[in-house]
Design an enzyme around this catalytic site. Structure first.
Site, mmCIF file in Angstrom:
data_model
loop_
_atom_site.group_PDB
_atom_site.id
_atom_site.type_symbol
_atom_site.label_atom_id
_atom_site.label_comp_id
_atom_site.label_asym_id
_atom_site.label_seq_id
_atom_site.Cartn_x
_atom_site.Cartn_y
_atom_site.Cartn_z
ATOM 1 N N LYS A 1 -32.554 -3.740 14.685
ATOM 2 C CA LYS A 1 -31.695 -4.924 14.634
ATOM 3 C C LYS A 1 -30.225 -4.609 14.379
ATOM 4 C CE LYS A 1 -34.598 -8.462 15.133
ATOM 5 N NZ LYS A 1 -34.415 -9.533 16.134
ATOM 6 N N SER B 1 -40.650 -0.535 16.572
ATOM 7 C CA SER B 1 -39.388 -1.254 16.398
ATOM 8 C C SER B 1 -38.924 -1.392 14.963
ATOM 9 C CB SER B 1 -39.493 -2.644 17.035
ATOM 10 O OG SER B 1 -40.559 -3.376 16.452
#
Length: 409
Positions: free
Chosen positions: A61, A311
């Protein structure tokens, strides 16, 4: 940033992603690419893990958040930024803002894990707890933006966010140029869209497969309808991909460039998390383990060499404990059994003796004597056992029944 003439909407290009890669030099790590012998044997082709769980803030992110905030005008920076998130996006925005000298306010649900709240504050953001579910938190952040002039930083539905996430795709091609398939989790779609733009522009032959949790799979019905469709009450342990509606911007990109979207069960997610921990020695959150879950669910469906994108690794320790237990149960390595026995001195010791013979390790025992469902001389016992696999579980069950115990569950 280029624009399509058909609808005048922003369209992210390869040049944009390359520009973002230069911008992120010295900011985001070029995360490791680790081979997995176990998964390679399972799939029948080389499998590599792209370890964004080792990125700064523990997830990808930061990439998109930094590119988005760095692109603000001076007057926008002066007004500050605001975001809403239960964890990963919150930390990405907080660190990106600190690095760029921008004031950040982050709204988080009241039930957000304490480690994620603490980390977001430590990165310098003003954390405000509001609402029980993310939708309430999101509404509060947008209200704050409208009232203060702060710029709302969306977690996935903005071209700059997608551009930043696309740098993961460039790194994959640099680290594994022979790749044939990339598997990536999908929530709102920012990461998958960014990777697809970068990879398909350079290697259109590479197959890109998105993965969603079965209980929060908004993309399959949306792709079938040709437009983003909201699903009610998305439910999954994988908070990072628990999104009820695809983002408008990533949806168009994914519909055009992502070859397939698969779904995985909660059992597969927990088993994948356990595998990453035991075999790869990597702490991965359920959303980050979703590509591995897809490989475990149908290993023969993928062409290698293959890259699975891990991720994120921001998993709450309490959730980790539950998920690991769930994963062990799914593999037949953890068994909960409830049974009735005669309530007499030594009865429990006799039961434990039966379990000792079949080499079942007792982790916990709950003993109930007073319950209207029980007879006068009965007791109910719930046992949590560590076992060695499905065959061992079946052996434990047989041993209990042969010893005369009534197994309820």
């Amino acid at each position: 940033m280029s624009y399509s003439t058909a609808d005048s909407s922003p369209r992210v290009t390869l040049d944009d992603v390359r520009g973002a890669q230069k911008m992120l030099t010295g900011v985001a790590r070029v995360t490791a690419m680790e081979g997995s012998r176990h998964l390679s044997q399972l799939v029948g082709a080389p499998v590599h893990l792209k370890c964004e769980n080792l990125q700064r803030t523990g997830s990808f992110k930061l990439r998109g958040a930094y590119v988005r905030i760095a692109g603000l005008l001076p007057e926008e920076r002066a007004a500050g930024v605001v975001a809403a998130s239960a964890g990963n996006h919150a930390q990405g925005v907080a660190l990106a803002s600190a690095l760029l000298g921008v004031r950040a306010t982050v709204f988080m649900p009241k039930g957000a894990p304490l480690p994620k709240i603490s980390a977001t504050r430590d990165y310098g953001a003003d954390v405000r707890l509001h609402g029980v579910v993310v939708d309430e938190t999101l509404a509060a952040a947008q209200e704050y933006a409208a009232g203060t002039g702060a710029v709302f930083i969306h977690p996935f539905d903005h071209p700059d966010i997608i551009t930043g996430q696309g740098t993961v795709g460039l790194e994959i091609l640099e680290q594994c140029p022979e790749v044939r398939t990339i598997v990536v989790g999908i929530g709102g779609g920012g990461l998958a869209a960014g990777i697809a733009i970068a990879v398909k522009a350079l290697r259109p032959d590479v197959r890109i497969v998105g993965v969603q949790a079965e209980g929060a799979a908004a993309y399959p019905p949306s792709l079938a309808a040709g437009r983003p469709v909201a699903i009610e009450n998305p439910a999954t342990m994988a908070d990072g991909i628990k999104v009820g509606r695809p983002g408008d911007v990533p949806f168009g990109i994914i519909g055009e460039l992502v070859d397939e979207v698969r779904t995985v069960s909660e059992d597969a997610l927990s088993t994948a998390l356990l595998l990453c921990l035991e075999r790869a020695k990597l702490v991965v959150e359920p959303a980050g383990a979703s590509p591995v879950a897809a490989l475990l669910s149908e290993p023969g469906a993928f062409e290698g060499p293959l890259v699975a994108v891990l991720s994120g690794g921001n998993v709450d320790p309490v959730l980790m404990q539950r998920v690991l237990r769930h994963g062990m149960a799914a593999q037949g390595r953890y068994l909960a059994v409830r049974l009735r026995l005669t309530d007499r001195p030594g009865a429990l010791a006799t039961l434990l003796g039966v379990l000792s013979v079949v080499d079942a390790n007792v982790l916990d025992v709950s003993h109930v004597r007073t319950d209207p469902r029980l007879g006068l001389t009965e007791a109910e016992v719930e046992l949590h056992l560590e076992t060695k696999g499905p065959e061992h579980c079946a052996e434990v069950g047989r041993a209990l029944r042969e010893a005369g115990y009534t197994v309820i569950d």
